[in-house]
Write an enzyme that holds these catalytic residues in place. Structure first.
Site, PDB file in Angstrom:
ATOM      1  N   SER A  79       0.827  -1.198   0.000  1.00 19.12           N
ATOM      2  CA  SER A  79       0.000   0.000   0.000  1.00 19.12           C
ATOM      3  C   SER A  79       0.869   1.258   0.000  1.00 19.12           C
ATOM      4  O   SER A  79       1.711   1.420  -0.868  1.00 19.12           O
ATOM      5  CB  SER A  79      -0.954  -0.045   1.198  1.00 19.12           C
ATOM      6  OG  SER A  79      -1.967   0.927   1.064  1.00 19.12           O
ATOM      7  N   ASP A 223      -5.752  -3.145  -2.738  1.00 15.76           N
ATOM      8  CA  ASP A 223      -4.764  -2.954  -1.668  1.00 15.76           C
ATOM      9  C   ASP A 223      -4.246  -4.281  -1.111  1.00 15.76           C
ATOM     10  O   ASP A 223      -5.022  -5.133  -0.674  1.00 15.76           O
ATOM     11  CB  ASP A 223      -5.418  -2.141  -0.545  1.00 15.76           C
ATOM     12  CG  ASP A 223      -4.419  -1.541   0.405  1.00 15.76           C
ATOM     13  OD1 ASP A 223      -3.477  -2.251   0.785  1.00 15.76           O
ATOM     14  OD2 ASP A 223      -4.575  -0.363   0.767  1.00 15.76           O
TER      15      ASP A 223
END
Length: 751
Positions: A79, A223
């Protein structure tokens, strides 16, 4: 027999003899003959967790790592950790990253920001008319798949990594790198250590509901924090002996702390990761956890404080870091950060699209194959595609070839073709209105869009548009509208003769306009819009005030041809800070049913030019000049230029003018200038002052009246607030000629 005598020559073995002498040889070698290069230094890996805006703390930690003289051999991240780690692995220093993120547009990071200049005229009109847009299917309203496509981030990271855009194996980066994403369809972890760097790191950071998924090799990725927010095991597999870990994940929060949706979403996505962190922490040699619990995943506007927290956490373990240092600080990077860097695009490739043609895509990009462009051009082209709202996700890769660079577009078409849009508005001409719009894309053909507005309120109106967008080629369309209002006005469309005859200052009028247009249009020099077409118009003007004389002033149909040229680079229609605007029109009226028996063929020519510049901090000056005149033996007075009032949607030749009431001044020719000084007192809050001047009358350009001292003038102080429903404006206006004062209120987008 001695020992030597017992060994025959033929049985003597030189290799075995050398083996027994080897220890003595090493014993006799001087110590100085050993090179320090033969001593293996431990390989240091850096793992950076995800955490949204909290991941900016990684930059602060990297500053301390550099200060300690540590050479990082491998980087793994998820991320935001992947974004920071990927940029650092590509060659940037911590101080450079600090500067990059502090200068970013944080509103654009969180949600799609499409500069107004990236939108075509149709899209500008769309965004400056409707407050809310919702998908509509099977008589049910939907919600968007995500708040943002993350294109600001994608363009920014692509530009920042242009020096390594041809690297496809992340082990070949200045620092070997990997990141983690999640296959949203299977829930499986996806290791990304090959491919297009910006695409990989942004797939790793595609936070659910905030950013749209990114497709890579047929996988729909979001993500990586959903499955592995701290890829320490993958980093060890790369060959790291010592692990420095930076963890910006939240610990579990109680109900008192879970007061907003973003914190709840983070808690849900982090449940599994928090449980795994105990094991991960034990595997980490130097564990660093910045104190960022007071920030949320979208606190990008507090980057200074978050980066500072990272520095503080790094210095708390500085002695441990220093022990790993080699006293060779990272040299300043030679990486440049310039939008002016150029690319030669040899080809533009995409999979065949179901609803849109190749010419449509090229027209939106505004550059063709075999063209040299800058990264700024690429950014704007992608923003143009995004402005169409025809694609759920947009990404791209750039491949090097002998001919140049191949631009490969990865476009996921929006399967939703039907939308409901809503708007609200109030002004003192049309009064209150609620706008309901039905839009359907690909109704009949590729590239087409059908849009129908209905305005319910004090004055019912409608607007219909069918448009086929062919990009660089000729586009076609049909428009139809109905406008009406009722108001006391001081203009009688006959230079005041009727009012003088009746001995009154104003009269109540019911005005209605029913217009249809067929048109063709094209874009040239990539920025100018040229339109030509035919128009059929029906006008009806009547007044109860004139019941004893002639209540029906006009009831004629008109046929005309028209041409128009436009340019608009204003960054904001209502409160521009930069850019300029031009519109030039000519319309020739060829036929009329001639209710008044006064019709002769005539033409109307008009132009409007404006420029805006910010000259001191938040002060902006906007200068506008406009004018028009009739050509022919005589014109129909109902098409005269009529000035006065502010805040209403202008049709035909009705124009705003401060200092005079709505539709107070009229003539078949006019010239007007306006000067507006606007000050942005706070975000989206404006105060302004406007002075406008005009000369207006009958055929003023045939004399010297038009350039003499202005006959009409007006001034206004105003306050404006930008909202999702459009501008809310309050204007107090007066004129030194009449001594009259007017206060006008305009709420919402004009329609």
């Amino acid at each position: 027999m001695t020992l030597f005598q017992s060994v025959s020559y033929t049985s003597f073995r030189p290799l075995a003899f050398a083996f027994y002498l080897l220890p003595f040889t090493f014993y006799l070698l001087p110590i100085s003959s050993f090179s320090q290069d033969t001593i293996q230094q431990p390989k240091i890996g850096l793992v950076l967790s995800g955490g949204g805006a909290k991941g900016l703390a990684h930059i602060g930690v990297l500053k301390v790592i550099e200060e300690a003289g540590i050479k990082i051999d491998y980087i793994g991240g998820t991320s935001m950790g992947a974004i920071v780690g990927g940029l650092y692995a590509s060659g940037y220093t911590a101080n450079q990253l600090d500067s990059i993120f502090k200068s970013s547009d944080y509103d654009a990071i969180i949600q799609d920001f499409i500069p107004r200049k990236s939108k075509n005229f149709y899209e500008k009109g769309n965004d400056e008319r409707y407050a809310v847009m919702l998908p509509f299917s099977n008589f049910k309203l939907g919600v968007p798949a995500a708040l943002s496509k993350g294109l600001y981030n994608y363009n920014m990271i692509t530009r920042l990594t242009n020096h390594v855009y041809n690297v496809r194996d992340f082990n070949e980066l200045p620092i070997p790198f990997l990141c983690i994403a999640t296959d949203v369809e299977t829930g499986e972890e996806v290791l990304l250590n090959k491919g297009f760097l910006s695409q990989a790191v942004l797939a790793s950071g595609a936070f659910p509901t905030l950013y749209s998924p990114i497709e890579i090799d047929g996988k729909y990725l979001i993500d990586g924090g959903v499955v592995n927010n701290y890829p320490i095991e993958d980093l060890k597999k790369m060959g790291a002996d010592i692990i420095i870990g930076v963890d910006v994940q939240d610990d579990l929060k109680d109900r008192e702390q879970l007061q907003d949706a973003s914190r709840i979403l983070v808690q849900i996505s982090n449940l599994q990761m928090i449980q795994r962190m105990n094991k991960n922490r034990e595997m980490t040699d130097i564990y660093i956890k910045p104190e960022v619990s007071d920030f949320s995943v979208i606190s990008f506007d507090q980057s200074d404080k978050i980066i500072k927290k990272g520095e503080e956490a790094g210095f708390s373990v500085y002695e441990k870091l220093k022990a790993l240092g080699t006293n060779s600080k990272r040299l300043p990077s030679v990486v440049t950060v310039r939008e002016s860097d150029s690319l030669y695009i040899s080809s533009i490739n995409t999979e065949k699209l179901e609803n849109y043609t190749r010419s449509y895509l090229i027209g939106k990009l505004r550059f063709k194959p075999n063209t040299k462009i800058t990264y700024a051009d690429l950014k704007q082209g992608i923003e143009n595609l995004n402005a169409t709202q025809n694609f759920n996700s947009i990404s791209y890769t750039i491949d090097q070839s002998e001919e140049g660079n191949k631009l490969n577009l990865n476009l996921n078409e929006n399967k939703q073709k039907t939308f409901l849009k809503f708007g609200i508005h109030y002004d003192q001409l049309y009064k209150s209105g609620v706008l309901i719009n039905y839009t359907h894309k690909k109704l009949l053909l590729k590239n087409d869009v059908f849009s129908a507005d209905v305005v319910l309120g004090d004055n019912i109106r409608y607007y219909l548009d069918y448009y086929i967008d062919n990009g660089f080629y000729l586009s076609y369309g049909f428009k139809s509208r109905f406008n009406q209002f009722n108001r006391n006005i001081k203009s009688d469309f006959s230079s005041g003769l009727l009012l003088d005859e009746l001995g009154i200052n104003s009269f109540n009028v019911d005005f209605s306009d029913f217009t249809h247009q067929f048109y063709v249009q094209t874009v040239f020099v990539q920025k100018f819009l040229a339109i030509g077409g035919v128009e059929y118009k029906s006008l009806r003007i009547e007044s109860e005030t004139l019941q004893n004389t002639t209540p029906l002033l006009e009831k004629s149909n008109y046929f005309s041809v028209f041409g128009n040229m436009k340019y608009d680079s204003f960054d904001n229609k209502f409160f521009p800070k930069s850019g300029w605007y031009f519109s030039g029109d000519i319309q020739s009226f060829l036929y009329s049913s001639d209710y008044t028996n006064q019709f002769n063929r005539f033409s109307i020519v008009k132009a409007d030019v404006a420029i805006a510049r910010t000259f001191y901090e938040d002060f902006t000056l906007r200068i506008q000049t406009e004018g028009g005149f009739a050509v022919g033996e005589s014109s129909v007075p109902f098409f005269n230029f009529v000035l006065g009032g502010y805040g209403f949607y202008m049709i035909n030749n009705f124009r705003h003018f401060y200092g005079y009431d709505f539709l107070s001044l009229e003539g078949n020719s006019y010239v007007k200038s306006a000067f507006t000084l606007n000050y942005n007192i706070y975000k989206k809050n404006h105060v302004n002052f406007t002075a406008n001047y005009a000369n207006l009358g009958t055929n003023i350009f045939e004399t010297d009246i038009w350039h003499k001292q202005p006959r009409y003038s007006g001034y206004a102080f105003g306050y404006g607030l930008e909202t999702i429903f459009g501008p809310i404006e309050l204007k107090h206006s007066w004129s030194p000629e009449t001594k009259n004062h007017y206060t006008w209120v305009s709420l919402g987008f004009w329609f």
